[in-house]
Scaffold this active site. Structure first.
Site, PDB file in Angstrom:
ATOM      1  N   SER A   1     -23.270  -6.465  27.571  1.00 31.18           N
ATOM      2  CA  SER A   1     -23.709  -5.166  28.092  1.00 31.18           C
ATOM      3  C   SER A   1     -24.076  -5.255  29.572  1.00 31.18           C
ATOM      4  O   SER A   1     -24.581  -4.298  30.137  1.00 31.18           O
ATOM      5  CB  SER A   1     -24.902  -4.651  27.277  1.00 31.18           C
ATOM      6  OG  SER A   1     -26.003  -5.528  27.422  1.00 31.18           O
TER       7      SER A   1
ATOM      8  N   HIS B   1     -24.966  -5.033  20.748  1.00 31.12           N
ATOM      9  CA  HIS B   1     -25.290  -5.654  19.458  1.00 31.12           C
ATOM     10  C   HIS B   1     -24.480  -5.164  18.264  1.00 31.12           C
ATOM     11  O   HIS B   1     -24.200  -5.942  17.353  1.00 31.12           O
ATOM     12  CB  HIS B   1     -26.771  -5.418  19.130  1.00 31.12           C
ATOM     13  CG  HIS B   1     -27.716  -6.239  19.946  1.00 31.12           C
ATOM     14  ND1 HIS B   1     -27.954  -7.570  19.699  1.00 31.12           N
ATOM     15  CD2 HIS B   1     -28.485  -5.924  21.012  1.00 31.12           C
ATOM     16  CE1 HIS B   1     -28.833  -8.037  20.574  1.00 31.12           C
ATOM     17  NE2 HIS B   1     -29.167  -7.050  21.395  1.00 31.12           N
TER      18      HIS B   1
HETATM   19 FE   LIG Z   1     -30.670  -7.187  22.885  1.00 34.99          FE
END
Ligand SMILES: [Fe+2]
Length: 293
Positions: free
Chosen positions: A210, A150
């Protein structure tokens, strides 16, 4: 990441969307009223720093040709991959760029608390890191997902403004009982969004960036449906929490995302509630799909 606040109302800790009654991971005893806490950086072990480094290196090696340029360029702001970043140092760099900061939280937090932090340009990052046995997959977001996934795009001015607007919209959605519809927007953009670029499709969603395997799957696989960004279509579409997505939504630019979500959502929620939900992976008649890159 957001937690559902239904469980909080019953006096127990918050749970994730769709995760039932399982209590969230993390120590909530040290959290303040707004759910933030101290990072307690000195408590990370050498093994935890090393796990972060291995996760970081695995993802960084995959970015080229799959992640959007804005993300790839900003990853370096996280600092040296050898150790879990200190949130205060990272916040100093981030604040100078876009006036955002990162704050530690024990784990998943209730929706309203999450929205309130975003609206103040404070991004909540989970303090704990997954165990070595969860190297490939962790159910709840940990410090690696929250930071690596993020934080880089919070260095982008337009995306940073979108995130703040989302938080403000979330506070309003809570009053309109529309959090589930708004959560789908977060899911299909902030977590699992794709962007069309002159070089081809690229990922900008944190859940993709991720993930060990979904980065390639989302951009290159012929399996999933890739649908041009459409706000109402997104709000009608269910999502999967326990497997790769079978639908991705594709934006043309972060400005498109910001502009499309700027109007008052009240009439949009009303319109969406009149329409049937769409299963993840379903394609509507006549719908234009975007090919894999
Ligand atoms: Fe997230």
């Amino acid at each position: 990441m957001i937690a559902n606040d239904k469980a909080v109302n019953r006096g127990v800790a918050p749970v994730t969307y769709g995760q039932g009654e399982r209590p969230p991971r993390g120590d909530y005893s040290t959290a303040r009223g707004d759910y933030t806490c101290d990072q307690n950086w000195s408590a990370y072990t050498a093994q935890e720093h090393d796990l972060y480094r291995r996760l970081y290196e695995r993802q960084a090696a995959q970015l080229e040709g799959l992640a959007c340029d804005e993300f790839t360029a900003a990853v370096k702001h996280l600092g040296a991959p050898e150790r879990i970043p200190r949130f205060d140092e990272l916040s100093n760099r981030l604040y100078r760029q876009t006036r955002w900061e990162v704050v530690a939280v024990p784990g998943l937090i209730p929706e309203e608390a999450f929205f309130a932090l975003l609206a103040k340009r404070r991004f909540p990052v989970t303090g704990w890191i997954r165990g070595p046995e969860e190297f490939d997959y962790v159910v709840e977001p940990d410090v690696f997902h929250d930071l690596f996934g993020h934080v880089p795009l919070l260095f982008d001015p337009v995306f940073a403004d979108y995130m703040q607007a989302y938080g403000a919209g979330g506070l309003k959605a809570s009053r309109l009982d529309a959090c589930e519809l708004l959560a789908r927007l977060y899911w299909y953009t902030v977590e699992f969004g794709l962007i069309q670029t002159p070089q081809g499709l690229r990922a900008y969603g944190a859940g993709i960036l991720s993930s060990a395997g979904e980065l390639r799957h989302s951009v290159r696989s012929g399996e999933p449906s890739r649908v041009p960004f459409d706000l109402q279509r997104i709000m009608r579409t269910r999502y999967k929490i326990d497997s790769y997505q079978s639908t991705y939504f594709v934006i043309d630019s972060f400005q498109q995302l910001f502009d499309a979500t700027a109007p008052d959502f009240t009439p949009i929620y009303r319109a969406v509630r009149e329409l049937p939900e769409i299963e993840a992976g379903a394609v509507l008649p006549g719908e234009r799909l975007i090919a894999a890159s």
